[in-house]
Scaffold this motif. Structure first.
Motif, PDB file in Angstrom:
ATOM      1  N   MET B 149      16.855  27.247   2.102  1.00 39.30           N
ATOM      2  CA  MET B 149      17.318  27.299   3.151  1.00 39.30           C
ATOM      3  C   MET B 149      16.419  27.215   4.348  1.00 39.30           C
ATOM      4  O   MET B 149      15.280  27.599   4.303  1.00 39.30           O
ATOM      5  N   SER B 150      16.584  26.845   5.845  1.00 40.34           N
ATOM      6  CA  SER B 150      15.785  26.777   6.749  1.00 40.34           C
ATOM      7  C   SER B 150      16.529  27.236   7.888  1.00 40.34           C
ATOM      8  O   SER B 150      17.596  27.197   8.136  1.00 40.34           O
ATOM      9  N   CYS B 151      15.719  28.199   8.536  1.00 41.77           N
ATOM     10  CA  CYS B 151      16.188  28.691   9.861  1.00 41.77           C
ATOM     11  C   CYS B 151      15.270  28.244  11.217  1.00 41.77           C
ATOM     12  O   CYS B 151      14.023  28.218  10.804  1.00 41.77           O
ATOM     13  N   GLY B 152      15.744  28.316  12.087  1.00 39.68           N
ATOM     14  CA  GLY B 152      15.025  27.972  13.330  1.00 39.68           C
ATOM     15  C   GLY B 152      15.660  28.721  14.563  1.00 39.68           C
ATOM     16  O   GLY B 152      16.700  29.109  14.674  1.00 39.68           O
ATOM     17  N   ILE B 153      14.696  28.721  15.408  1.00 38.09           N
ATOM     18  CA  ILE B 153      14.887  29.363  16.569  1.00 38.09           C
ATOM     19  C   ILE B 153      14.500  28.689  18.081  1.00 38.09           C
ATOM     20  O   ILE B 153      13.347  28.211  17.942  1.00 38.09           O
ATOM     21  N   THR B 154      15.258  28.403  18.984  1.00 39.38           N
ATOM     22  CA  THR B 154      14.905  27.764  19.985  1.00 39.38           C
ATOM     23  C   THR B 154      15.681  28.574  21.199  1.00 39.38           C
ATOM     24  O   THR B 154      16.183  29.406  21.182  1.00 39.38           O
ATOM     25  N   PRO B 155      14.855  28.287  22.661  1.00 39.15           N
ATOM     26  CA  PRO B 155      15.550  29.007  23.673  1.00 39.15           C
ATOM     27  C   PRO B 155      17.036  28.866  23.886  1.00 39.15           C
ATOM     28  O   PRO B 155      17.748  29.879  24.250  1.00 39.15           O
ATOM     29  N   GLY B 156      17.532  27.743  23.225  1.00 35.75           N
ATOM     30  CA  GLY B 156      18.940  27.718  23.314  1.00 35.75           C
ATOM     31  C   GLY B 156      19.600  28.481  22.299  1.00 35.75           C
ATOM     32  O   GLY B 156      20.916  28.427  22.382  1.00 35.75           O
ATOM     33  N   GLY B 157      19.079  28.981  21.403  1.00 35.08           N
ATOM     34  CA  GLY B 157      19.789  29.891  20.291  1.00 35.08           C
ATOM     35  C   GLY B 157      19.058  29.457  18.959  1.00 35.08           C
ATOM     36  O   GLY B 157      17.828  28.867  18.848  1.00 35.08           O
ATOM     37  N   GLY B 158      19.629  29.959  17.983  1.00 39.41           N
ATOM     38  CA  GLY B 158      18.972  29.510  16.593  1.00 39.41           C
ATOM     39  C   GLY B 158      20.182  29.628  15.327  1.00 39.41           C
ATOM     40  O   GLY B 158      21.338  29.998  15.830  1.00 39.41           O
ATOM     41  N   GLY B 159      19.492  29.649  14.185  1.00 37.86           N
ATOM     42  CA  GLY B 159      20.525  29.562  13.196  1.00 37.86           C
ATOM     43  C   GLY B 159      20.051  29.154  11.836  1.00 37.86           C
ATOM     44  O   GLY B 159      18.848  28.692  11.927  1.00 37.86           O
ATOM     45  N   CYS B 160      20.654  29.191  10.705  1.00 35.86           N
ATOM     46  CA  CYS B 160      20.022  28.739   9.531  1.00 35.86           C
ATOM     47  C   CYS B 160      21.274  27.799   8.962  1.00 35.86           C
ATOM     48  O   CYS B 160      22.336  27.636   9.160  1.00 35.86           O
ATOM     49  N   PHE B 161      20.459  27.140   7.947  1.00 38.91           N
ATOM     50  CA  PHE B 161      21.333  26.068   7.208  1.00 38.91           C
ATOM     51  C   PHE B 161      20.750  25.914   5.822  1.00 38.91           C
ATOM     52  O   PHE B 161      19.556  25.807   5.662  1.00 38.91           O
ATOM     53  N   GLY B 162      21.594  26.136   4.662  1.00 35.97           N
ATOM     54  CA  GLY B 162      21.249  25.746   3.603  1.00 35.97           C
ATOM     55  C   GLY B 162      22.027  26.567   2.595  1.00 35.97           C
ATOM     56  O   GLY B 162      23.084  27.253   2.662  1.00 35.97           O
ATOM     57  N   PHE B 163      21.461  26.511   1.401  1.00 32.23           N
ATOM     58  CA  PHE B 163      22.158  27.406   0.182  1.00 32.23           C
ATOM     59  C   PHE B 163      21.349  28.098  -0.739  1.00 32.23           C
ATOM     60  O   PHE B 163      20.264  27.170  -1.335  1.00 32.23           O
ATOM     61  N   LEU B 164      21.362  29.366  -0.869  1.00 32.24           N
ATOM     62  CA  LEU B 164      20.423  29.949  -1.948  1.00 32.24           C
ATOM     63  C   LEU B 164      21.164  30.644  -3.254  1.00 32.24           C
ATOM     64  O   LEU B 164      22.488  30.945  -2.848  1.00 32.24           O
ATOM     65  N   THR B 165      20.740  30.431  -4.323  1.00 29.65           N
ATOM     66  CA  THR B 165      21.356  31.046  -5.199  1.00 29.65           C
ATOM     67  C   THR B 165      20.314  31.916  -6.183  1.00 29.65           C
ATOM     68  O   THR B 165      19.315  31.354  -6.241  1.00 29.65           O
ATOM     69  N   TRP B 166      20.873  33.034  -6.859  1.00 31.15           N
ATOM     70  CA  TRP B 166      19.661  33.733  -7.956  1.00 31.15           C
ATOM     71  C   TRP B 166      20.498  34.507  -8.827  1.00 31.15           C
ATOM     72  O   TRP B 166      21.779  34.881  -8.593  1.00 31.15           O
ATOM     73  N   GLU B 167      19.882  34.543  -9.949  1.00 27.21           N
ATOM     74  CA  GLU B 167      20.518  35.464 -11.101  1.00 27.21           C
ATOM     75  C   GLU B 167      19.652  36.689 -11.373  1.00 27.21           C
ATOM     76  O   GLU B 167      18.467  36.619 -11.729  1.00 27.21           O
ATOM     77  N   ASN B 168      20.428  37.659 -11.395  1.00 29.79           N
ATOM     78  CA  ASN B 168      19.598  39.107 -11.750  1.00 29.79           C
ATOM     79  C   ASN B 168      20.197  39.524 -13.214  1.00 29.79           C
ATOM     80  O   ASN B 168      21.308  39.243 -13.501  1.00 29.79           O
ATOM     81  N   ASP B 169      19.234  40.219 -13.896  1.00 24.62           N
ATOM     82  CA  ASP B 169      19.844  40.702 -14.965  1.00 24.62           C
ATOM     83  C   ASP B 169      18.979  42.015 -15.347  1.00 24.62           C
ATOM     84  O   ASP B 169      18.032  42.541 -14.956  1.00 24.62           O
ATOM     85  N   ALA B 170      20.095  42.853 -15.696  1.00 22.66           N
ATOM     86  CA  ALA B 170      19.774  44.390 -15.667  1.00 22.66           C
ATOM     87  C   ALA B 170      19.759  44.954 -17.022  1.00 22.66           C
ATOM     88  O   ALA B 170      20.890  44.575 -17.576  1.00 22.66           O
ATOM     89  N   SER B 171      18.798  45.549 -17.622  1.00 22.07           N
ATOM     90  CA  SER B 171      19.044  45.893 -18.889  1.00 22.07           C
ATOM     91  C   SER B 171      18.308  47.350 -19.207  1.00 22.07           C
ATOM     92  O   SER B 171      17.118  47.618 -18.799  1.00 22.07           O
ATOM     93  N   TYR B 172      18.937  48.252 -19.467  1.00 22.65           N
ATOM     94  CA  TYR B 172      18.441  49.522 -19.588  1.00 22.65           C
ATOM     95  C   TYR B 172      19.006  50.227 -20.788  1.00 22.65           C
ATOM     96  O   TYR B 172      20.075  49.968 -21.315  1.00 22.65           O
ATOM     97  N   GLU B 173      18.393  51.162 -21.352  1.00 22.03           N
ATOM     98  CA  GLU B 173      18.732  51.896 -22.420  1.00 22.03           C
ATOM     99  C   GLU B 173      18.189  53.306 -22.295  1.00 22.03           C
ATOM    100  O   GLU B 173      17.207  53.852 -21.935  1.00 22.03           O
ATOM    101  N   ALA B 174      19.131  54.090 -22.683  1.00 25.18           N
ATOM    102  CA  ALA B 174      19.198  55.806 -22.765  1.00 25.18           C
ATOM    103  C   ALA B 174      18.801  56.277 -24.010  1.00 25.18           C
ATOM    104  O   ALA B 174      19.700  56.027 -24.924  1.00 25.18           O
ATOM    105  N   THR B 175      17.640  56.955 -24.274  1.00 21.10           N
ATOM    106  CA  THR B 175      17.420  57.708 -25.566  1.00 21.10           C
ATOM    107  C   THR B 175      17.929  59.227 -25.330  1.00 21.10           C
ATOM    108  O   THR B 175      17.252  59.809 -24.228  1.00 21.10           O
ATOM    109  N   ILE B 176      18.583  59.684 -26.268  1.00 19.68           N
ATOM    110  CA  ILE B 176      18.978  61.154 -26.015  1.00 19.68           C
ATOM    111  C   ILE B 176      18.435  61.831 -26.975  1.00 19.68           C
ATOM    112  O   ILE B 176      18.534  61.741 -28.157  1.00 19.68           O
TER     113      ILE B 176
END
Lengths: 209, 229
Positions: B149-176
Motif C-alpha cells: 500500500m502506498s500513501c501520499g499527501i499533497t497540498p491538494g489532498g492525500g490518499g492511499c492505494f493498495g491492498f494488504l492482507t495478513w493472517e493471525n494465529d492465536a493459540s492459548y492453553e489454560a492449566t487448572i
C-alpha cells in the motif's frame, strides 16, 4: 483556504512531526508497591534512604532511538517503605548514615547500575530493564560490615503498552518489584545477612560482668 | 425545505454505507476456532470459593501472554450464568506478593505444594477462598502477511492505494490447578486463526479478523463448562 495556506499548514505539520520524533523519552516511576507477605524480622533495623537513591536518574542516548531519561529514584522511598512494613516489625528511616540518632543495625540501599533495551534494539517484543542494587550493611557503631548486591530484572511486552514511555515504565516497575521480591525472600536465608543480624546481640564472654 | 431533504438523503446514504461496511466486515473477518479440553479430576466450586486466572510469566520463558487476553477471559467468565467468582489478576498478585512474581511464581504443581508451606501465604489464599488457579500460556502471532500500500499527501489532498492482507494465529492453553486438593484438575486449549484484509482506494478500509477475541470467547466458554458440568 488558498494554496499557500495549505503549504504553510503542511510545513507546520511536518515540523511538529520532526520535533515529536526528536523529543526524549521521559520515564518517571510514581507508583505504589505491595507489602511483602513474609515472616517479619524482629531485629530493629534502621533504613537509610539517601538522596543519591531518591534522585537516581538514568540518562542515555540511543543511536537512532533518541534520548532516554529514566527516573526510578522517585519511586524508591515508596518501595522501601512498603518493603520495610512487610519485612521488619521494628524499623526507622533516616536520610544519612551520619545521623547520630541511629541506634540499630543499618541498611543503606543504593542503585549502582541501570541498563535498558527497547524492542527495536533487541528485535523482540519486550522492553527490558536491568538494575543492580547494592545494600550496605552497617553495625551498631555505623561501621560498614558488608555489602549485599542484588540484580533486578523487569520486562514488559510491547503489545501490552502504548509506546516507549509506557513500556519502559512497566519494565522498570517490574524490576523494582523484582528487587523487593528477592530482598524479602532471601533476607532470612542469606548467610551474609544472617552474620550481620548477629551483630545486634553480641556474644557475651563467660565470666564477663 | 429542499436543503433538509438533501440532508436526510445524505444521512440515509451514510447509514447505507455503514450497513454495507458492517456486512463486509462480518463476511470477510472470518475466524476458524477450535477448543479442546482434558479433564484429569472432577471439579466442584461452591459459593464463597473463588478462582484466579494468571498469565504465565515465569522465567526463563521469553513469551508472555497478553494482559488484555487474561482480562478478556476473566471478564467473560464472570459474565456467564454460573457467576463464577473470578479474582482480579493484578490484585491477586499484589495481595500474595512476592510469591507470584515472574521470578518466584510456581512453575508446576509440586512447586505450588512447596509454596503453600508458607504459612502466611496459605492463610491469605484461604481468606480469599481460592480453590482454582488457572495458568494461561500462549500468544496471538502474525503468521503471514502480503500485499502493498502506498500513501501520499499533497497540498491538494492525500490518499492511499493498495491492498494488504495478513493472517493471525492465536493459540492459548489454560492449566487448572486445584489448590485445595493440590492436584492438576485439567487443561483447556483454544486456538483460532483468521485472515484480515485492508483494501485502500483513497481511504484504507481495515477488515480485521478478530482472532484473539474468538480465542478468548472460546476459552471462557469452555472454562465455564469445565467448572459447571
Amino acid at each position: 483556504m488558498n494554496k499557500w495556506h495549505r503549504i504553510k499548514m503542511l510545513h507546520c505539520g511536518l515540523m511538529a512531526a520532526i520535533l515529536v520524533g526528536c523529543a526524549s523519552t521521559q520515564v518517571s516511576l510514581e507508583t505504589d508497591f505491595p507489602s511483602p507477605l513474609v515472616e517479619r524480622q524482629s531485629t530493629p533495623v534502621a533504613l537509610i534512604i539517601n538522596e543519591s537513591l531518591t534522585d537516581f536518574v538514568h540518562n542515555e542516548t540511543v543511536e537512532k532511538g533518541g534520548d532516554f531519561v529514566i527516573e526510578v529514584g522517585s519511586a524508591q522511598r515508596a518501595l522501601f517503605e512498603r518493603l520495610a512494613s512487610g519485612l521488619f516489625s521494628n524499623h526507622t528511616f533516616f536520610e544519612s548514615i551520619d545521623d547520630q540518632n541511629i541506634a540499630a543495625l543499618a541498611i543503606e540501599p543504593d542503585i549502582r547500575e541501570l541498563q535498558f533495551a527497547t524492542p527495536e534494539q533487541t528485535r523482540t517484543d519486550y522492553y527490558e530493564v536491568w538494575m543492580r542494587y547494592e545494600f550496605k550493611l552497617y553495625d551498631l557503631e555505623r561501621n560498614l560490615k558488608s555489602t549485599w548486591s542484588i540484580p533486578a530484572y523487569g520486562k514488559a511486552n510491547k503489545n501490552n503498552h502504548t509506546g516507549k514511555r509506557d513500556g519502559l515504565e512497566a519494565a522498570a516497575l517490574a524490576a523494582c518489584r523484582d528487587v523487593m521480591a528477592v530482598f524479602s525472600i532471601r533476607f532470612s536465608n542469606e548467610q551474609l545477612v544472617a552474620d550481620w543480624l548477629k551483630l545486634d546481640s553480641p556474644v557475651i564472654q563467660d565470666g564477663g560482668e | 425545505m429542499k436543503e433538509t431533504s438533501n440532508q436526510v438523503s445524505r444521512l440515509l446514504q451514510c447509514v447505507k454505507a455503514t450497513v454495507i461496511c458492517g456486512a463486509v466486515l462480518t463476511l470477510l473477518g472470518c475466524v476458524t476456532a477450535t477448543v479442546q479440553q482434558v479433564r484429569e479430576r472432577s471439579t466442584e466450586i461452591s459459593g464463597g470459593e473463588t478462582l484466579v486466572i494468571l498469565g504465565k510469566r515465569s522465567r526463563p520463558s521469553t513469551e508472555e501472554t497478553e494482559i488484555d487476553f487474561i482480562d478478556c477471559v476473566a471478564t467473560n467468565l464472570r459474565a456467564k450464568k454460573s457467576k463464577l467468582q473470578v479474582l482480579n489478576e493484578q490484585r491477586f498478585v499484589d495481595q500474595t506478593f512476592p510469591w507470584f512474581e515472574p521470578r518466584t511464581a510456581p512453575g508446576n504443581m509440586n512447586a505450588l505444594v512447596n509454596l503453600l508451606d508458607q504459612k502466611l501465604l496459605a492463610e491469605r489464599l484461604e481468606q480469599m477462598g481460592l480453590k482454582y488457579l488457572i495458568w494461561i500460556e500462549g500468544q496471538t502471532k502474525r503468521t503471514s502477511s502480503g500485499g502493498s500500500m502506498s500513501c501520499g499527501i499533497t497540498p491538494g489532498g492525500g490518499g492511499c492505494f493498495g491492498f494488504l492482507t495478513w493472517e493471525n494465529d492465536a493459540s492459548y492453553e489454560a492449566t487448572i490447578w486445584d489448590t485445595k486438593n493440590k492436584m492438576v484438575a485439567g487443561k483447556v486449549s483454544s486456538d483460532a486463526a483468521g485472515t484480515s484484509y485492508m483494501p485502500a482506494l483513497i481511504l484504507p478500509i481495515p477488515l480485521v479478523a478478530r482472532v484473539q477475541s474468538n480465542a478468548c470467547f472460546g476459552l471462557a466458554d469452555q472454562l465455564d463448562t469445565f467448572f459447571t458440568n
